[in-house]
Design an enzyme around this catalytic site. Structure first.
Site, short mmCIF file in Angstrom:
data_model
loop_
_atom_site.label_atom_id
_atom_site.label_comp_id
_atom_site.label_asym_id
_atom_site.label_seq_id
_atom_site.Cartn_x
_atom_site.Cartn_y
_atom_site.Cartn_z
N ARG A 13 1.00 -1.13 -0.05
CA ARG A 13 0.42 0.15 -0.17
C ARG A 13 0.60 0.90 -0.12
NH1 ARG A 13 -4.89 -1.07 4.08
NH2 ARG A 13 -3.58 -1.23 5.24
N LYS A 60 2.92 -19.69 7.54
CA LYS A 60 2.17 -19.96 8.79
C LYS A 60 1.85 -18.91 9.20
CE LYS A 60 4.90 -20.81 12.00
NZ LYS A 60 4.96 -19.79 12.71
N HIS A 114 9.03 -22.73 7.23
CA HIS A 114 10.92 -22.84 7.12
C HIS A 114 11.59 -23.54 7.62
CE1 HIS A 114 11.62 -20.16 10.80
NE2 HIS A 114 12.22 -20.26 10.89
N ASP A 156 2.69 -21.08 17.60
CA ASP A 156 3.53 -20.75 16.74
C ASP A 156 5.06 -21.59 16.03
OD1 ASP A 156 4.74 -18.06 15.62
OD2 ASP A 156 6.23 -18.77 17.17
N HIS A 202 6.98 -26.58 13.04
CA HIS A 202 8.27 -26.24 13.04
C HIS A 202 8.59 -27.98 13.91
CE1 HIS A 202 8.50 -22.74 11.57
NE2 HIS A 202 8.22 -21.86 12.35
N LYS A 213 19.88 -20.14 22.47
CA LYS A 213 19.46 -20.50 21.78
C LYS A 213 19.84 -21.83 20.75
CE LYS A 213 17.60 -19.23 16.79
NZ LYS A 213 16.11 -19.22 16.53
C1 BG6 Z 1 8.65 -18.52 13.19
C2 BG6 Z 1 7.99 -18.53 14.55
O1 BG6 Z 1 7.83 -19.83 12.45
O2 BG6 Z 1 10.41 -19.14 13.58
C3 BG6 Z 1 9.28 -17.36 15.68
O3 BG6 Z 1 7.01 -17.40 14.28
C4 BG6 Z 1 10.68 -17.94 15.62
O4 BG6 Z 1 8.29 -17.07 16.57
C5 BG6 Z 1 11.22 -18.82 14.39
O5 BG6 Z 1 11.27 -16.88 16.49
C6 BG6 Z 1 12.63 -19.36 14.38
O6 BG6 Z 1 12.87 -19.38 13.50
P1 BG6 Z 1 14.81 -20.18 13.97
O7 BG6 Z 1 14.56 -20.14 12.34
O8 BG6 Z 1 15.36 -18.60 13.60
O9 BG6 Z 1 14.64 -20.95 14.82
#
Ligand code: BG6
Length: 509
Positions: A56, A161, A191, A249, A254, A360
């Site tokens: 937009r 998603k 992904h 989420d 995933h 992480k």
């Molecule tokens: C996304 C989620 O699909 O994946 C996010 O919506 C999340 O909340 C992310 O942080 C994590 O992806 P990755 O590839 O960093 O593990």
């Protein structure tokens, strides 16, 4: 050509127009455009292609091209070459319009009459809020912008998603999309399936003969999957997140996809349909492992306030930007499942994911049973100081990210005069084996959409099967009130209870 080319990848042959809906958003700048740029720089895009940003905001082609050039420099995984970037953005156009009004599609169609600039194979990437998926597809169809499957020129639609919020809405969304498109035209992105290490699960299991014979209830004690993140609700994430939470989420897509890959049967061949059929079969066999109450099998949490490793304050989930202070949405979820088939019956499956955790990491741990007879003493040593411990089971760890690799923990004789066994690691790492950096998930997935390969995309029945697994939790959220957990740690003690009767605990590493 930058280093890190995708080995054996072939160039897309079909000329194509790629239309990105919601092109002013974060995903376009951080992921989609850098991924397309890398494909271009590696010579994988067709000779004739145009990328149209559809949104937009008041941009024109030149402004949009400049913005994308900056994003490429900022977010590309590989070093960028200014000349290549300049040549790439020449393929970009901007289409200003409101995605929810027919007029915007009519003007898009008018542009498309110039088939020299806008090749007739079309990829529509819907990087927009889920409630607009079905209306956008309807408007595309009504404007005559969707080709019939099997026609001379193809139409494919990519959606991100969340695919619904529960089973009912996911089914409704599928029905609406399938009214205007056929299944083979829809590419639902998860992904995680584009990650190298995730694709390697199937190769590792089915390209080697040594693991598959022991991948079953006779030899495996339990499987645990963790997807932990340190991020919280920064960058405005709260607005979306509070509506969905960790279950919707991360788990319903995933985590269940990872579980499918590690537990599904071998497909008859590598076609998209064969692989997805096997995933649906194993998803249909998954159940929450409820003994008496649902809380025996599921645990939800929200992070409280605290400090990070550098001593900086961390805001509690309920005090975060764009989060309802009375929210009961979970930022952490853990659960115990079982798989009711001959291979896996009785093997506990534990899943957990959370924001603001200790580090992480995403990993799958397959823990084997201990040997039937304990002939040796097991020791745990720190240099020469050793303690006698209980025998350690073998574990196979798929380290999805970071430090991508596969690790096998086995007991081995500790050098010395006595027969004692110590745990050691057989360690395969991507970085130690291959010098080049791994392709980003979106690089692979976008190329697959252009090649028309839907193997790594979720089929409609697969999405519904995923929701069927978590629906009992969504139906009982009032009985699963979130606990508070400290940020920067591994969740809360309540999640440890899911291990009742299991030889093991969460691998907090
Ligand atoms: C996304 C989620 O699909 O994946 C996010 O919506 C999340 O909340 C992310 O942080 C994590 O992806 P990755 O590839 O960093 O593990």
């Amino acid at each position: 050509m930058p280093e890190g080319e995708i080995i054996g990848e072939s160039r897309v042959q079909d000329s194509v127009t790629i239309v990105i809906f919601g092109a002013s958003g974060d995903l376009t700048h951080r992921k989609l455009i850098p991924a397309l740029y890398i494909a271009y720089a590696q010579g994988l895009l067709p000779a004739r292609f145009t990328i149209v940003g559809f949104a937009r905001r008041e941009y024109d082609d030149a402004v949009f091209q400049q913005m994308l050039a900056k994003s490429i420099q900022q977010f590309s995984r590989l070093e960028t070459d200014p000349e290549t970037v300049a040549r790439f953005v020449e393929h970009v156009r901007y289409h200003k319009g409101d995605i929810s009004t027919p007029g915007a599609y009519e003007s898009l169609k008018a542009r498309f009459s110039d088939t020299e600039t806008y090749p007739e194979n079309r990829l529509y990437y819907l990087s927009i809020i889920p409630s607009l998926f079905a209306p956008a597809v309807k408007l595309l169809k009504e404007a005559g912008l969707v080709a019939k499957p099997g026609a001379e020129h193809w139409t494919r639609v990519v959606i991100e998603k969340p695919f619904g919020k529960d089973l009912k809405s996911a089914m409704a969304l599928n029905t609406k999309l399938l009214k205007y498109l056929s299944e083979c035209q829809i590419y639902r992105i998860d992904h995680y399936l584009g990650k190298e290490t995730v694709q390697n699960i199937l190769s590792f299991r089915f390209a080697n003969a040594i693991f598959e014979p022991v991948f079953n209830r006779s030899y495996i004690d339990h499987i645990q999957i963790t997807a932990a993140e340190t991020v919280g609700m920064e960058m405005g994430r709260g607005g979306y997140y509070d509506e969905y939470g960790a279950l919707r989420d991360m788990v319903t897509n995933h985590l269940l996809q990872l579980l499918c890959l590690v537990t599904m049967e071998a497909p008859g061949d590598l076609s998209a349909e064969s692989i997805r059929n096997e995933k649906v079969k194993v998803l249909n066999a998954m159940r929450l492992d409820i003994r008496k109450n649902i809380s025996d099998a599921v645990c939800r949490g929200q992070y409280g306030k605290g400090t990070d490793a550098e001593g900086k304050p961390i805001t509690a989930y309920l005090d975060e930007d764009r989060i309802d202070p009375k929210s009961t949405t979970e930022s952490f979820a853990a659960m115990r499942l079982s798989i009711n088939n001959w291979r896996w019956a009785g093997v506990p499956i534990l899943l957990r994911t959370g924001k603001r955790m200790a580090k992480k990491t995403t990993e799958i741990v397959v823990q084997f049973k201990v040997p039937p007879l304990q002939l040796f003493q097991q020791v745990e040593c720190d240099d020469d100081v050793c303690d006698i411990t209980r025998i350690k089971p073998n574990t196979l760890i798929f380290q999805i990210q970071p430090n991508e690799g596969i690790l096998l923990q086995v007991g081995t004789k500790r050098p010395g005069m006595r027969f004692v066994v110590e745990d050691v690691k057989m360690d395969f790492s991507y970085s130690g084996t291959w010098k080049k950096s791994l392709p980003e998930a979106y690089e692979r997935l976008l190329l697959d959409t252009l090649h028309g390969d839907s193997t790594l995309f979720t089929r409609s029945d697969e999405v519904e099967a995923e929701w069927r697994v978590v629906q009992p939790i969504l139906d009982n959220l009032d009985r699963l009130q979130p606990y508070t957990y400290p940020p920067g740690e591994w969740g809360m003690p309540e999640a440890d209870w899911l291990f009742h009767g299991v030889e093991g605990k969460w691998r907090n590493k």
